[in-house]
Design a protein around this motif. Sequence first.
Motif, PDB file in Angstrom:
ATOM      1  N   PRO A 264      -3.528  10.382   5.566  1.00  0.00           N
ATOM      2  CA  PRO A 264      -4.170  11.476   4.834  1.00  0.00           C
ATOM      3  C   PRO A 264      -5.479  11.934   5.470  1.00  0.00           C
TER       4      PRO A 264
ATOM      5  N   PRO B  39       0.823  -1.223   0.000  1.00  0.00           N
ATOM      6  CA  PRO B  39       0.000   0.000   0.000  1.00  0.00           C
ATOM      7  C   PRO B  39       0.852   1.266   0.000  1.00  0.00           C
TER       8      PRO B  39
ATOM      9  N   SER C  14       7.050   9.671   2.991  1.00  0.00           N
ATOM     10  CA  SER C  14       7.396   8.920   1.788  1.00  0.00           C
ATOM     11  C   SER C  14       8.772   9.321   1.260  1.00  0.00           C
TER      12      SER C  14
ATOM     13  N   GLY D 258       4.496   0.949  -2.353  1.00  0.00           N
ATOM     14  CA  GLY D 258       3.975   1.056  -3.701  1.00  0.00           C
ATOM     15  C   GLY D 258       4.487  -0.094  -4.560  1.00  0.00           C
TER      16      GLY D 258
ATOM     17  N   GLU E 125      -1.026   4.666  -0.537  1.00  0.00           N
ATOM     18  CA  GLU E 125      -1.843   5.839  -0.261  1.00  0.00           C
ATOM     19  C   GLU E 125      -1.899   6.173   1.227  1.00  0.00           C
ATOM     20  N   ALA E 126      -1.882   5.163   2.082  1.00  0.00           N
ATOM     21  CA  ALA E 126      -1.975   5.385   3.528  1.00  0.00           C
ATOM     22  C   ALA E 126      -1.436   4.154   4.234  1.00  0.00           C
TER      23      ALA E 126
END
Length: 335
Positions: A235, A122, A293, A304, A124-125
């Motif tokens: 986020p 993952p 990141s 990712g 995004e979060a």
Amino acid sequence: MPDTVEALVESLSARDRTARRAAKDALVALGAEGIDQLLPYALDTHPRNLRHDVQSIIERWGDEAMPRLREIRRTGPGQLRRKALEILVDMGGQEALDDVDRHAVERLVRIKILDERPVKVPFEAGRWLAFPADRLDDAISALGLHDVRPVTTVMGVAAATQATDFLEFRDAQSATHRAYRVFITPAFENSYAEGSIKRWHMLWGNSFLDELDGFELARELSVRCGEAHFYVLDPYNASENWYVARDGHTRRSYSTYAHPQFEGEPLPFEAWYMENADEDEAEAFSEGVPHASTAAENLSVEPGPQLAEDTHGHGWLATTHPDIPNSRFKGALPT
């Protein structure tokens, strides 16, 4: 019986909520003798809401339904065998399967591991630990992990971030405890990482990292592994954290809502960002790098998609208590 089940299933999609509830209660009352008529409605050929309702009814039958589900696994009908397996695992974990199915699942995982490239974790979060790839055994020991078994990355990510990743149980003295399930990724190589360590494992496990404090876990890991990191991308709360521990001590950290936000002296990679920030970025990078990141990309490995040539070995699924193996956790996992 078939006509009764068919009429009741049709009522599960009624507009009236009372009618839907009455139909569900009536189907539950039929008991597991209705499983052969009801199970076909859980297949993907039917609408999602109907499939969900039907599966929840079968799961409410509990242990009463398991013998017939196991029989369907062995003798068919063929189109129902996969759904029977899924429901068995959802109801009782891998322990609900017979020996033949357990061995089949383990064999499938071994086959999938061989050609699972590229992999993705993952981005995004999430929150994760990172530690040197050559210190895997030390990390397992430091974190007190048990039943460490090979899994695909798809399976491991789902187990640690989407499925139920903790299980409450009672010990011999009736005290309640929690066992957690965590996923250790394959080793990922980052030739641009600062320092001499170029291959890193990531450890994912939302409940484990939240409830046992990822910062403290990273510090403990660094005692055994020399260095360990903890990263958080949140986020929803517009928050980011990154933390570097070396030999049991905090080396550098950043937290969006901490005061002060930075702790420790800037690391070498931060100097480039501080010196090369443009006019719009100057304030953000005035004290260091505030992005988890970016820190991960420069210090260990960023989540990712991972290139096949930079991925080494396979992932591992583990639990945090010797009496609670992975097979106790409920829920079917993708492979």
